[in-house]
Design a protein around this motif. Structure first.
Motif, mmCIF file in Angstrom:
data_model
loop_
_atom_site.group_PDB
_atom_site.id
_atom_site.type_symbol
_atom_site.label_atom_id
_atom_site.label_comp_id
_atom_site.label_asym_id
_atom_site.label_seq_id
_atom_site.Cartn_x
_atom_site.Cartn_y
_atom_site.Cartn_z
ATOM 1 N N ALA A 137 0.824 -1.203 0.000
ATOM 2 C CA ALA A 137 0.000 0.000 0.000
ATOM 3 C C ALA A 137 0.865 1.263 0.000
ATOM 4 C CB ALA A 137 -0.931 0.001 1.211
ATOM 5 N N ALA A 138 2.053 1.174 0.604
ATOM 6 C CA ALA A 138 2.941 2.328 0.708
ATOM 7 C C ALA A 138 3.754 2.573 -0.558
ATOM 8 C CB ALA A 138 3.875 2.159 1.899
ATOM 9 N N THR A 139 3.919 1.548 -1.402
ATOM 10 C CA THR A 139 4.792 1.687 -2.574
ATOM 11 C C THR A 139 4.049 1.678 -3.904
ATOM 12 O OG1 THR A 139 5.170 -0.714 -2.659
ATOM 13 C CG2 THR A 139 6.706 0.606 -1.349
ATOM 14 N N THR A 140 2.737 1.514 -3.872
ATOM 15 C CA THR A 140 1.957 1.507 -5.106
ATOM 16 C C THR A 140 1.490 2.927 -5.414
ATOM 17 O OG1 THR A 140 1.180 -0.736 -4.659
ATOM 18 C CG2 THR A 140 -0.055 0.531 -6.287
ATOM 19 N N ASP A 141 1.787 3.408 -6.611
ATOM 20 C CA ASP A 141 1.410 4.784 -6.956
ATOM 21 C C ASP A 141 0.748 4.828 -8.319
ATOM 22 O OD1 ASP A 141 3.498 4.569 -8.836
ATOM 23 O OD2 ASP A 141 4.946 5.430 -7.455
ATOM 24 N N PHE A 160 5.101 -10.440 -10.228
ATOM 25 C CA PHE A 160 4.611 -9.249 -9.533
ATOM 26 C C PHE A 160 3.756 -9.680 -8.343
ATOM 27 C CE2 PHE A 160 5.269 -8.175 -13.970
ATOM 28 C CZ PHE A 160 5.986 -7.004 -13.907
ATOM 29 N N ILE A 161 4.077 -9.154 -7.168
ATOM 30 C CA ILE A 161 3.329 -9.473 -5.956
ATOM 31 C C ILE A 161 2.761 -8.179 -5.376
ATOM 32 C CG2 ILE A 161 3.434 -10.452 -3.631
ATOM 33 C CD1 ILE A 161 5.862 -12.094 -4.584
ATOM 34 N N PHE A 162 1.457 -8.153 -5.178
ATOM 35 C CA PHE A 162 0.794 -6.979 -4.621
ATOM 36 C C PHE A 162 0.227 -7.350 -3.253
ATOM 37 C CE2 PHE A 162 0.675 -6.673 -9.213
ATOM 38 C CZ PHE A 162 1.098 -5.372 -9.453
ATOM 39 N N ASP A 163 0.824 -6.792 -2.205
ATOM 40 C CA ASP A 163 0.431 -7.127 -0.833
ATOM 41 C C ASP A 163 -0.431 -6.007 -0.248
ATOM 42 O OD1 ASP A 163 0.258 -8.486 1.539
ATOM 43 O OD2 ASP A 163 2.305 -8.074 2.183
ATOM 44 N N GLU A 164 -1.236 -6.358 0.732
ATOM 45 C CA GLU A 164 -2.094 -5.396 1.451
ATOM 46 C C GLU A 164 -3.076 -4.697 0.513
ATOM 47 O OE1 GLU A 164 0.926 -2.764 2.981
ATOM 48 O OE2 GLU A 164 1.206 -3.969 4.777
ATOM 49 N N ILE A 165 -3.611 -5.421 -0.444
ATOM 50 C CA ILE A 165 -4.450 -4.736 -1.433
ATOM 51 C C ILE A 165 -5.736 -4.196 -0.829
ATOM 52 C CG2 ILE A 165 -3.517 -6.016 -3.388
ATOM 53 C CD1 ILE A 165 -5.955 -7.769 -3.386
ATOM 54 N N MET A 168 -5.197 -0.550 -0.213
ATOM 55 C CA MET A 168 -4.949 0.313 -1.364
ATOM 56 C C MET A 168 -6.231 1.005 -1.802
ATOM 57 S SD MET A 168 -2.349 -2.085 -3.580
ATOM 58 C CE MET A 168 -0.862 -2.758 -2.841
ATOM 59 N N PRO A 169 -6.099 2.166 -2.441
ATOM 60 C CA PRO A 169 -7.297 2.899 -2.862
ATOM 61 C C PRO A 169 -8.070 2.177 -3.964
ATOM 62 C CG PRO A 169 -5.316 3.938 -3.732
ATOM 63 C CD PRO A 169 -4.861 2.899 -2.749
ATOM 64 N N LYS A 170 -9.348 2.376 -3.965
ATOM 65 C CA LYS A 170 -10.214 1.792 -4.986
ATOM 66 C C LYS A 170 -9.766 2.229 -6.379
ATOM 67 C CE LYS A 170 -15.053 1.955 -6.540
ATOM 68 N NZ LYS A 170 -16.399 2.505 -6.240
ATOM 69 N N GLY A 171 -9.736 1.300 -7.305
ATOM 70 C CA GLY A 171 -9.392 1.608 -8.694
ATOM 71 C C GLY A 171 -7.911 1.666 -8.993
ATOM 72 N N VAL A 172 -7.045 1.380 -7.990
ATOM 73 C CA VAL A 172 -5.605 1.504 -8.194
ATOM 74 C C VAL A 172 -5.097 0.560 -9.277
ATOM 75 C CG1 VAL A 172 -5.014 -0.186 -6.401
ATOM 76 C CG2 VAL A 172 -3.383 1.623 -6.990
ATOM 77 N N PHE A 173 -5.796 -0.568 -9.472
ATOM 78 C CA PHE A 173 -5.325 -1.548 -10.449
ATOM 79 C C PHE A 173 -5.965 -1.395 -11.835
ATOM 80 C CE2 PHE A 173 -4.953 -3.882 -6.320
ATOM 81 C CZ PHE A 173 -3.574 -3.856 -6.260
ATOM 82 N N GLY A 242 -11.329 -1.434 -0.623
ATOM 83 C CA GLY A 242 -9.912 -1.681 -0.859
ATOM 84 C C GLY A 242 -9.601 -1.677 -2.337
ATOM 85 N N GLY A 243 -8.402 -2.148 -2.676
ATOM 86 C CA GLY A 243 -7.934 -2.072 -4.056
ATOM 87 C C GLY A 243 -8.754 -2.852 -5.056
ATOM 88 N N LEU A 244 -9.467 -3.896 -4.604
ATOM 89 C CA LEU A 244 -10.281 -4.697 -5.527
ATOM 90 C C LEU A 244 -11.770 -4.351 -5.456
ATOM 91 C CD1 LEU A 244 -8.716 -8.284 -5.294
ATOM 92 C CD2 LEU A 244 -8.373 -6.540 -7.056
ATOM 93 N N HIS A 245 -12.138 -3.368 -4.628
ATOM 94 C CA HIS A 245 -13.551 -3.002 -4.484
ATOM 95 C C HIS A 245 -14.102 -2.490 -5.817
ATOM 96 C CE1 HIS A 245 -17.242 -1.736 -2.609
ATOM 97 N NE2 HIS A 245 -17.059 -0.482 -2.993
#
Length: 330
Positions: A137-141, A160-165, A168-173, A242-245
């Protein structure tokens, strides 16, 4: 000195002096030079880490061994992950999309552990490999797509490993959805050979509730299968903040496997304790008294009174302290 031997001498000198070399994939004129270059590349890759296609058989075998020694209570995870990795790299040349897996389950059930084992099975330097990119969450921009493209340009087999998704903010992916879809060969970047793993505690409560219901109905834990939890994991990830919402990753069906990590029971935590005794180099095997003491300090049960609230997450440090001779005084 003949030119061919001069070339080999220079290449060997570069390798022995600690300089990783990059050999162009273009045609090298002259059969002797081609052979020498091949030898140099082979030597270079033995000393340094090279971007090479992982061998499906050895990678799957290594994963199976890691599961046997280090992961407890996750028979579904083993079946799905090992078979997915084997199938992806076995048919890599005809692959039309990257392998995308999403790990879901309660805290302490082994999601990071398994992701790390995948890295170790695929690359010489494991999770520290330059071909493994881990985001939190701290390194994804906002430049996530750019970072993914750059990594794949350097090595099409990147992990690629995405932890603590869930943090993460909604829509980041959303910007990388097109990179994970079929025919993902964009702008001279071939993403179809890569592996993407998403880790989240989301759907953990739903998975726990489902397993409890199954066990109450009279089925054993080991009799459960992916079909019992996959929809629960997918739906939970999509609906929880979260990131997958409401993410396009799920809506676009680019995630190949929703992998459920089941909550751990006390018997699994006890196995974790015994494993940590070995990993910490403790002088003696744990006695029943030792195990009970560590369980009392590092494990609490959830509302169902069946599963560990934190899985095996708190075991490592507790065992490390227990191995200290000073512990016996208290």
């Amino acid at each position: 000195m003949k030119p061919s031997f001069l070339v080999l001498s220079v290449l060997l000198a570069l390798i022995l002096c600690g300089n990783a070399i990059v050999i162009s994939t273009g045609v090298i004129v002259g059969a002797s030079l081609t052979g020498l270059a091949a030898v140099a590349v082979s030597l270079n890759c033995r000393i340094y880490e090279c971007c090479r296609k992982p061998d499906p058989k050895s990678s799957a075998a290594a994963l199976e061994l890691y599961f046997k020694k280090h992961v407890f209570g996750q028979h579904i995870v083993q079946d799905v992950v090992v078979n997915a990795i084997r199938a992806h790299f076995d048919k890599i040349e005809s692959s039309r999309k990257p392998l995308v897996m999403s790990f879901h389950g309660p805290s302490g059930t082994g999601k990071n552990y398994v992701a790390g084992f995948v890295a170790t099975a695929l690359f010489k330097n494991g999770i520290r490999s330059k071909f493994v990119k881990k985001f939190t969450a701290a390194t994804t921009d906002k430049d996530l797509a750019g970072k993914v493209k750059e990594a794949v340009k350097n090595c099409p087999y990147s992990l690629f490993i995405f932890d603590e998704i869930e943090l993460m903010p909604k829509g980041v992916f959303d910007p990388i959805v097109s990179l994970l879809d079929h025919h993902s060969d964009l702008e001279d970047h071939d993403f179809s050979k890569s592996v993407f793993i998403f880790l989240s505690n989301s759907a953990g409560a739903e998975i726990t509730k489902t397993l409890k219901s199954i066990m109450v109905a009279g089925r054993y834990r080991d009799e459960t299968g992916l079909k019992d939890f996959q929809h629960v994991a997918q739906l939970g990830a999509y609906n929880i903040e979260g990131g997958l919402h409401r993410s396009k990753l799920i809506a676009s069906h680019v995630i190949d496997h929703f992998v459920p990590f089941l909550p751990l029971e006390q018997i699994h935590v006890e196995l974790c304790i015994k494993k940590e005794y070995i990993l910490n180099g403790c002088p003696d095997e744990p006695t029943e008294k030792d195990i009970r003491k560590i369980i009392a300090l590092a494990m609490t049960k959830d509302d169902t009174k069946t599963f560990s609230n934190s899985g095996c997450k708190r075991i490592h440090k507790t065992v490390a302290s227990h191995c200290n001779p000073q512990w016996k005084k208290y």
